[in-house]
Design a protein around this motif. Structure first.
Motif, PDB file in Angstrom:
ATOM      1  N   ARG A 355       0.836  -1.205   0.000  1.00 15.18           N
ATOM      2  CA  ARG A 355       0.000   0.000   0.000  1.00 15.18           C
ATOM      3  C   ARG A 355       0.867   1.250   0.000  1.00 15.18           C
ATOM      4  O   ARG A 355       0.889   2.012  -0.958  1.00 15.18           O
ATOM      5  CB  ARG A 355      -0.960   0.013   1.192  1.00 15.18           C
ATOM      6  N   ASP A 356       1.657   1.464   1.068  1.00 12.50           N
ATOM      7  CA  ASP A 356       2.423   2.718   1.166  1.00 12.50           C
ATOM      8  C   ASP A 356       3.608   2.598   2.115  1.00 12.50           C
ATOM      9  O   ASP A 356       4.074   3.593   2.670  1.00 12.50           O
ATOM     10  CB  ASP A 356       1.519   3.861   1.641  1.00 12.50           C
ATOM     11  N   GLU A 363       2.996   8.403  -1.084  1.00 12.77           N
ATOM     12  CA  GLU A 363       2.650   7.388  -2.077  1.00 12.77           C
ATOM     13  C   GLU A 363       1.451   7.841  -2.929  1.00 12.77           C
ATOM     14  O   GLU A 363       0.348   8.050  -2.401  1.00 12.77           O
ATOM     15  CB  GLU A 363       2.317   6.067  -1.375  1.00 12.77           C
ATOM     16  N   PRO A 364       1.616   8.019  -4.259  1.00 10.29           N
ATOM     17  CA  PRO A 364       0.516   8.520  -5.100  1.00 10.29           C
ATOM     18  C   PRO A 364      -0.625   7.529  -5.273  1.00 10.29           C
ATOM     19  O   PRO A 364      -1.747   7.930  -5.578  1.00 10.29           O
ATOM     20  CB  PRO A 364       1.209   8.801  -6.443  1.00 10.29           C
ATOM     21  N   GLU A 365      -0.365   6.229  -5.044  1.00 10.19           N
ATOM     22  CA  GLU A 365      -1.413   5.226  -5.205  1.00 10.19           C
ATOM     23  C   GLU A 365      -1.932   4.726  -3.859  1.00 10.19           C
ATOM     24  O   GLU A 365      -2.512   3.639  -3.761  1.00 10.19           O
ATOM     25  CB  GLU A 365      -0.885   4.057  -6.042  1.00 10.19           C
ATOM     26  N   ARG A 366      -1.745   5.554  -2.853  1.00 11.29           N
ATOM     27  CA  ARG A 366      -2.087   5.137  -1.491  1.00 11.29           C
ATOM     28  C   ARG A 366      -3.563   4.789  -1.326  1.00 11.29           C
ATOM     29  O   ARG A 366      -3.928   3.916  -0.538  1.00 11.29           O
ATOM     30  CB  ARG A 366      -1.703   6.263  -0.524  1.00 11.29           C
ATOM     31  N   ASN A 367      -4.421   5.450  -2.061  1.00 14.30           N
ATOM     32  CA  ASN A 367      -5.861   5.246  -1.899  1.00 14.30           C
ATOM     33  C   ASN A 367      -6.428   4.147  -2.792  1.00 14.30           C
ATOM     34  O   ASN A 367      -7.627   3.875  -2.763  1.00 14.30           O
ATOM     35  CB  ASN A 367      -6.604   6.560  -2.140  1.00 14.30           C
ATOM     36  N   ASN A 368      -5.565   3.544  -3.613  1.00 16.96           N
ATOM     37  CA  ASN A 368      -5.987   2.396  -4.398  1.00 16.96           C
ATOM     38  C   ASN A 368      -5.908   1.149  -3.518  1.00 16.96           C
ATOM     39  O   ASN A 368      -4.833   0.812  -3.017  1.00 16.96           O
ATOM     40  CB  ASN A 368      -5.107   2.214  -5.635  1.00 16.96           C
ATOM     41  N   PRO A 370      -5.349  -2.403  -2.655  1.00 12.80           N
ATOM     42  CA  PRO A 370      -4.805  -3.633  -3.256  1.00 12.80           C
ATOM     43  C   PRO A 370      -5.526  -4.865  -2.714  1.00 12.80           C
ATOM     44  O   PRO A 370      -6.273  -4.787  -1.733  1.00 12.80           O
ATOM     45  CB  PRO A 370      -3.339  -3.615  -2.814  1.00 12.80           C
TER      46      PRO A 370
END
Length: 452
Positions: A355-356, A363-368, A370
């Protein structure tokens, strides 16, 4: 001298290298063989604890080959930052292995041991005399930080190395040192341009990492001449290119154009990189700028507490989506159940790999969300008992913590091992990371000469 050849064993003694590469280099009439054996890259633990990141069997293998090849070639072997942290325990561990190899192989040589540990009182006095300035993004040094340090080392430049070689040392073993000093000291002492010598040393200190395929665990040949130097890997299946050598010039540099050393700065804005043959690159144009004052980097470590941690997997998107709520609930539960342990006596941390864990809030994809993450829960306590206690509470709370939308009745975590918790021992942090004004390096870094 019209030119000088130097062999770099590898990027860190103990990481391994191709024995045939070193042997080939020692057949080319080098003036010396060099190796770096330490760094701050693994963090402050190895300075604080006096232990080595590289284990004794690894050191014994690499050091044995380096020592035998250098003695057979009748050239000095120069080793910097022995034992990783460069403190006295690190240095003595390395020296013990060196003497065992010499005894087992029947080798005879003059050994120079250069110590880099600096008394805390001397550093404290320098703080009082305002002779210490911080590195970038480091706070001003206080007397309390100095005296709390387990040990402090200075990062020596070229003078102590040159002095040892001038005394006829066949093997030079030092505490903490600048990586470049290992390779630049002899060329500078013999009259070669210091800008070229330091630039070449910057490339050589990582072994064949400037080559393709890159390999810190292989050997490199550097040849310095009046107005340029050459670098080439000593393995036939590797090559250097202008791009690979220029890229390594910028390696670990805050400013890609300037190399900062105790002796002065190397301006590389005019550096030129040229392919000479399939394996070799020629470098010219580096310019040396002497420093107006000699400054030595200090590194100190202090005990920060004791660590306990656990690692577990999470494969439930609902759990992963609710991790902020779960973490807040767990922190509150730990504090509530600690039984009077002050907040100042412990720290509790969470990392979620997938995640982060690496970049955190950046982290730019933190809210995606997984499908799976690895959770590392870490407790640092004033004592190991406190750390173990905090972690045990955090682990059990995280395992069974309720959250909105939960459908299961147990088990937020999947543990890969039993027991799940690991008591990891002492934790150190950097307490000193500063520059100190120095009048004389030779006085700061004492030399010990002996016949082995």
């Amino acid at each position: 001298m019209q030119e000088m050849r130097i062999v770099s064993v590898n990027g860190c003694l103990g990481y391994g290298f191709e024995a045939s590469s070193l042997a080939a280099g020692c057949e080319l009439d080098p003036a010396m063989v060099g190796a770096d054996a330490g760094s701050t890259d693994p963090g402050p633990f190895y300075l604080g604890s006096g232990q080595s990141l590289v284990k004794p069997p690894q050191i014994r293998r690499d050091l044995g080959l380096a020592l035998k090849n250098a003695r057979a070639a009748k050239v000095p072997l120069v080793i910097g930052s022995a034992g990783m942290g460069g403190g006295e325990p690190n240095l003595q561990l390395f020296k013990k292995i060196l003497l065992e190899i010499a005894r087992d192989e029947g080798l005879h040589f003059k050994l120079a041991t250069i110590h880099s540990e600096i008394p805390k009182e001397r550093v404290r006095d320098a703080v009082r005399a305002k002779k210490i300035v911080p590195m970038a993004d480091v706070p001003e040094l206080t007397e309390e930080a100095v005296m709390d340090s387990v040990r402090i080392v200075g990062q020596m430049g070229t003078d102590p190395f040159a002095h040892a070689l001038d005394k006829g040392a066949d093997v030079v073993l030092t505490g903490r040192s600048c990586d470049t000093a290992i390779y630049a000291a002899l060329p500078i002492a013999r009259g070669f341009d210091p800008g070229l010598a330091l630039h070449m040393a910057k490339i050589m200190e990582c072994g064949a990492q400037c080559a393709i395929p890159l390999a810190p665990n292989d050997s490199l040949l550097g040849t310095i001449r009046k107005d340029h130097f050459l670098v080439r890997p000593l393995h036939k299946q590797r090559i250097c290119t202008p791009d690979s050598v220029a890229a390594h010039t910028m390696y670990e540099q805050g400013n890609p154009h300037i190399l900062y050393e105790p002796e002065g700065d190397v301006d590389m804005t005019g550096a030129d990189f040229e392919q000479v043959d399939e394996q070799t690159v020629r470098v010219s144009g580096s310019r040396f700028i002497p420093t107006p004052r000699l400054r030595i980097k200090l590194e100190g470590a202090r005990l920060a507490g004791f660590r306990s941690f656990t690692i577990a997997g999470i494969r439930d998107r609902t759990v992963i989506a609710n991790l902020p709520i779960i973490e807040e609930t767990v922190r509150a539960a730990v504090k509530r159940n600690l039984g009077g342990v002050p907040d100042s006596d412990y720290k509790l941390g969470f990392r979620y790999y997938g995640r982060d864990a690496v970049l955190g809030l950046l982290e730019p994809e933190r809210n995606n969300i997984p499908h799976e993450v690895g959770a590392m829960v870490e407790a640092i306590g004033k004592t190991q008992e406190i750390a173990d206690h905090v972690l045990s509470l955090a682990r059990s709370s995280l395992l069974h913590c309720p959250f909105p939308g939960r459908k299961t009745t147990a088990g937020n975590l999947a543990f890969p091992a039993s027991p799940s918790d690991t008591s990891a021992g002492a934790v150190y942090e950097f307490s000193v990371y500063h520059l100190m004004d120095v009048d004389d390096q030779l006085a700061l870094f004492p030399l010990e000469l002996e016949s082995i």
